[in-house]
Enzyme design. Structure first.
Site, PDB file in Angstrom:
ATOM      1  N   CYS A  29       0.842  -1.202  -0.008  1.00 53.77           N
ATOM      2  CA  CYS A  29       0.037   0.121  -0.060  1.00 53.77           C
ATOM      3  C   CYS A  29       0.834   1.338   0.039  1.00 53.77           C
ATOM      4  O   CYS A  29       1.370   1.532   0.941  1.00 53.77           O
ATOM      5  CB  CYS A  29      -0.878   0.054   1.328  1.00 53.77           C
ATOM      6  SG  CYS A  29      -1.774   1.460   1.682  1.00 53.77           S
ATOM      7  N   CYS A  32      -0.162   3.926   2.371  1.00 60.27           N
ATOM      8  CA  CYS A  32       0.484   3.595   3.977  1.00 60.27           C
ATOM      9  C   CYS A  32       2.014   4.076   4.336  1.00 60.27           C
ATOM     10  O   CYS A  32       1.883   4.497   5.441  1.00 60.27           O
ATOM     11  CB  CYS A  32       0.307   1.803   4.021  1.00 60.27           C
ATOM     12  SG  CYS A  32      -1.502   1.276   3.966  1.00 60.27           S
TER      13      CYS A  32
END
Length: 111
Positions: A29, A32
């Site tokens: 991600c 993230c």
């Protein structure tokens, strides 16, 4: 930030003495990774008042599912065994500070 697991979540978060922010993330991600240093800075700023931890949703799907984490990054502040405030998506530091102000403030009393 320490890593959490499904098996230890209850002890490490739900039964914690102080509020805990859990960053639900995954290695693949991109957003993230962008949020990680922001949360690390916040963790340092409020050390001793609020704990910050991470949970890899690929390795720990049960807890993510239990709290309805459908997109990442999602950061949830837990206190007293309950989810109190969630922030979904990559946000600025000021956004997190505003969302969690009742807990992050130096004079914060439990809301």
């Amino acid at each position: 930030m320490r890593e959490l697991a499904d098996e230890t979540f209850e002890h490490d978060v739900l039964k914690a003495e102080r509020p805990v922010v859990v960053d639900f993330w995954a290695p693949w991600c991109g957003p993230c990774k962008a949020v990680e240093p922001v949360l690390a800075d916040l963790a340092e700023a409020v050390e001793g008042r609020v704990e910050f931890a991470k949970m890899n949703i690929d390795e720990n799907p049960l807890t993510a599912s239990r709290y309805g984490v459908l997109s990442i990054p999602t950061a949830i502040l837990f206190e007293g065994g309950e989810a109190r405030e969630s922030v979904v998506g990559a946000r600025s530091r000021s956004h997190y500070e505003q969302a969690w102000a009742p807990w992050l403030s130096p004079t914060a009393a439990t809301p």
